[in-house]
Design a protein around this motif. Sequence first.
Motif, PDB file in Angstrom:
ATOM      1  N   GLY A 198       1.573  -3.447   3.255  1.00 40.12           N
ATOM      2  CA  GLY A 198       2.343  -2.219   3.258  1.00 40.12           C
ATOM      3  C   GLY A 198       2.178  -1.399   4.523  1.00 40.12           C
ATOM      4  O   GLY A 198       3.129  -0.784   5.001  1.00 40.12           O
ATOM      5  N   ARG A 210       7.259  -8.534   2.553  1.00 32.23           N
ATOM      6  CA  ARG A 210       6.431  -7.334   2.697  1.00 32.23           C
ATOM      7  C   ARG A 210       6.070  -6.761   1.331  1.00 32.23           C
ATOM      8  O   ARG A 210       6.880  -6.782   0.407  1.00 32.23           O
ATOM      9  N   SER A 211       4.856  -6.239   1.231  1.00 34.03           N
ATOM     10  CA  SER A 211       4.435  -5.529   0.026  1.00 34.03           C
ATOM     11  C   SER A 211       4.955  -4.096   0.057  1.00 34.03           C
ATOM     12  O   SER A 211       4.922  -3.430   1.093  1.00 34.03           O
ATOM     13  N   ILE A 212       5.435  -3.636  -1.099  1.00 42.97           N
ATOM     14  CA  ILE A 212       5.823  -2.239  -1.253  1.00 42.97           C
ATOM     15  C   ILE A 212       5.218  -1.718  -2.557  1.00 42.97           C
ATOM     16  O   ILE A 212       4.851  -2.492  -3.442  1.00 42.97           O
ATOM     17  N   HIS A 213       5.150  -0.390  -2.660  1.00 38.20           N
ATOM     18  CA  HIS A 213       4.500   0.214  -3.815  1.00 38.20           C
ATOM     19  C   HIS A 213       5.382   1.232  -4.513  1.00 38.20           C
ATOM     20  O   HIS A 213       4.911   2.001  -5.347  1.00 38.20           O
ATOM     21  N   VAL A 254      10.878  -8.449  -0.750  1.00 39.11           N
ATOM     22  CA  VAL A 254       9.757  -7.522  -0.880  1.00 39.11           C
ATOM     23  C   VAL A 254       9.005  -7.839  -2.164  1.00 39.11           C
ATOM     24  O   VAL A 254       9.567  -8.383  -3.124  1.00 39.11           O
ATOM     25  N   VAL A 286      11.663   0.411   4.370  1.00 44.21           N
ATOM     26  CA  VAL A 286      11.379  -0.819   5.121  1.00 44.21           C
ATOM     27  C   VAL A 286      12.557  -1.778   5.111  1.00 44.21           C
ATOM     28  O   VAL A 286      12.769  -2.505   6.099  1.00 44.21           O
ATOM     29  N   THR A 287      13.352  -1.795   4.056  1.00 40.62           N
ATOM     30  CA  THR A 287      14.507  -2.684   4.065  1.00 40.62           C
ATOM     31  C   THR A 287      15.618  -2.148   4.965  1.00 40.62           C
ATOM     32  O   THR A 287      16.362  -2.927   5.568  1.00 40.62           O
ATOM     33  N   GLU A 317       9.496   3.636  -0.492  1.00 42.37           N
ATOM     34  CA  GLU A 317       8.962   2.768   0.558  1.00 42.37           C
ATOM     35  C   GLU A 317       9.862   1.553   0.749  1.00 42.37           C
ATOM     36  O   GLU A 317      10.142   1.136   1.877  1.00 42.37           O
ATOM     37  N   GLY A 318      10.337   0.998  -0.351  1.00 40.10           N
ATOM     38  CA  GLY A 318      11.218  -0.157  -0.268  1.00 40.10           C
ATOM     39  C   GLY A 318      12.509   0.145   0.474  1.00 40.10           C
ATOM     40  O   GLY A 318      12.990  -0.665   1.280  1.00 40.10           O
ATOM     41  N   LEU A 370       6.841  -6.002  -5.018  1.00 38.09           N
ATOM     42  CA  LEU A 370       6.566  -4.686  -5.579  1.00 38.09           C
ATOM     43  C   LEU A 370       5.394  -4.748  -6.553  1.00 38.09           C
ATOM     44  O   LEU A 370       5.373  -5.562  -7.478  1.00 38.09           O
TER      45      LEU A 370
END
Length: 226
Positions: free
Chosen positions: A96, A116-119, A136, A127-128, A123-124, A138
């Motif tokens: 992240g 990619r990690s998202i939380h 991603v 980054v997208t 955030e998603g 999640l």
Amino acid sequence: MPLDLTPPVLCLVTDRMRLAGGDRGDPEPLRALIGMAAAAGIDLVQIREPGLGDRALGSLVARAVESTRGTRTRVLVNDRVDVALAHGAAGVHLKGGSFSAARVRASTPAGWIVGRSIHGLDEGMRVTAAGGLDYVLLGSVFETASKPGRPPLEAGALRGAAGTLPVPVLAIGGITLERVPEVAASGAAGLAAIGLFAALGGAPPAELRRLVDEIRSAWAAGRRAS
């Protein structure tokens, strides 16, 4: 063969410390599990071994790539673009707080996989919007031993991300066979897990193949019910 992101995408995330029947200092059981995963039709293997030095990590990645050659399984390395490139991995999975996918794309071959990690959804979306991501991850969607003390997002957050983000969303965190239908019903593209697969370390290969078949059947049932 390009990565097939047709649901359900199944991702084994490695953690030799949790591998059933393994010696924490011996990478061979983990290598064996990766070979079993490829034979069982798992789509992605994410090498996530932060305690390994560069040489040991590189050796593990190289062996994993060799074990999966000629199969549908693609090997990704957690955050270490340099190690992934040096040892023939198919891509990288960014943490992240890591650098951007666009930066990775600028120095890697065409067709390389970048996840990619998202939380969370915010955030998603951030980054997208920057581009360069294939998927991603999640989490943690459910309570998990890997992230003690972290409140789970629950399936509603997964549903929101899957319905909003422009790339496939995989769920991670507390994934069990019993929860697969709920994940499938959310609209997610797939799932990633550590414990679900690590529990079969040292088991006969047929056990992992059976689990993968059960996951895919449970996924189909969840989609039909949604």
